[in-house]
Motif scaffolding. Structure first.
Motif, PDB file in Angstrom:
ATOM      1  N   GLY A  28       0.789  -1.229   0.000  1.00 47.09           N
ATOM      2  CA  GLY A  28       0.000   0.000   0.000  1.00 47.09           C
ATOM      3  C   GLY A  28       0.816   1.271   0.000  1.00 47.09           C
ATOM      4  O   GLY A  28       0.324   2.332   0.396  1.00 47.09           O
ATOM      5  N   LEU A  29       2.065   1.214  -0.470  1.00 46.63           N
ATOM      6  CA  LEU A  29       2.935   2.389  -0.476  1.00 46.63           C
ATOM      7  C   LEU A  29       2.421   3.402  -1.488  1.00 46.63           C
ATOM      8  O   LEU A  29       2.121   3.060  -2.632  1.00 46.63           O
ATOM      9  CB  LEU A  29       4.364   1.976  -0.785  1.00 46.63           C
ATOM     10  N   LYS A  30       2.358   4.662  -1.074  1.00 47.59           N
ATOM     11  CA  LYS A  30       1.737   5.706  -1.905  1.00 47.59           C
ATOM     12  C   LYS A  30       2.705   6.746  -2.446  1.00 47.59           C
ATOM     13  O   LYS A  30       2.332   7.545  -3.288  1.00 47.59           O
ATOM     14  CB  LYS A  30       0.650   6.423  -1.108  1.00 47.59           C
ATOM     15  N   GLY A  31       3.932   6.778  -1.979  1.00 46.70           N
ATOM     16  CA  GLY A  31       4.855   7.812  -2.451  1.00 46.70           C
ATOM     17  C   GLY A  31       6.302   7.373  -2.330  1.00 46.70           C
ATOM     18  O   GLY A  31       6.622   6.364  -1.687  1.00 46.70           O
ATOM     19  N   ASP A  32       7.165   8.166  -2.936  1.00 45.37           N
ATOM     20  CA  ASP A  32       8.591   7.847  -2.973  1.00 45.37           C
ATOM     21  C   ASP A  32       9.205   7.760  -1.575  1.00 45.37           C
ATOM     22  O   ASP A  32       9.934   6.817  -1.280  1.00 45.37           O
ATOM     23  CB  ASP A  32       9.331   8.890  -3.818  1.00 45.37           C
TER      24      ASP A  32
END
Length: 181
Positions: A28-32
């Motif tokens: 569920g990672l959403k950004g760098d």
């Protein structure tokens, strides 16, 4: 750069970029920043190996979508007096089998099959700096560079004319290439 970052990721982890991207999506990672922290803290993956996954998941930086000639043109657009220096260094690199040229937004990176050994950067309005990963004594032309601990690019030659890309300077490049191959 993409290929070398992906190869580094595979060497470090045993998994390719697609595997890591799928793991990141599943987590569920959403950004760098979130991805980098997850890879570093949870899996011990840092640096360029992280870039490969970030680009796969979130897209490539604008400069990576540009043509190499366009990147070079932008670097030297307002400094045409320095472009011949860069062109001469690129010609040297292109003539050496096993040397890979990576154009970046603000510099040129030269790599052996093993790792980066030189970086060409427009230093100011009158000079180009060539920073080297080189074990050699400091001298009249080869200067020390202050670097953070663990950074091996601690030698530099400043070039102000194409004529300074002479045999002495080319010997520095050849030695750096040999030491890092």
């Amino acid at each position: 750069m993409v290929d070398s970052s992906q190869a580094l990721l595979l060497r470090k982890s045993g998994h390719d970029v697609q595997w890591w991207a799928e793991q990141g999506r599943s987590a569920g990672l959403k950004g760098d920043a979130e991805l980098r922290e997850w890879m570093r803290a949870g899996h011990g993956i840092t640096g360029y190996a992280q870039y490969a996954v970030s680009w796969e998941m979130f897209g490539y930086p604008e400069f990576m979508l540009r043509d190499a000639d366009e990147l070079l043109d932008v670097q030297y657009r307002d400094h045409p007096n320095l472009r011949p220096i860069a062109n001469t260094l690129l010609a040297w690199a292109a003539a050496h089998p096993g040397v890979a040229i990576q154009m970046r937004k603000g510099y040129i990176s030269l790599h052996s099959s093993r790792r980066k050994f030189a970086q060409v950067t427009r230093a100011n309005n009158t000079a180009v700096d060539v920073t080297l990963r080189l074990e050699a004594p400091i001298g009249e032309r080869l200067k020390a560079v202050r670097v953070r601990e663990g950074d091996f690019f601690d030698r530099k030659v400043r070039l102000t004319s194409e004529a300074q890309v002479d045999q002495e300077f080319l010997d520095f490049l050849e030695t750096a290439l040999e030491q890092n191959s």
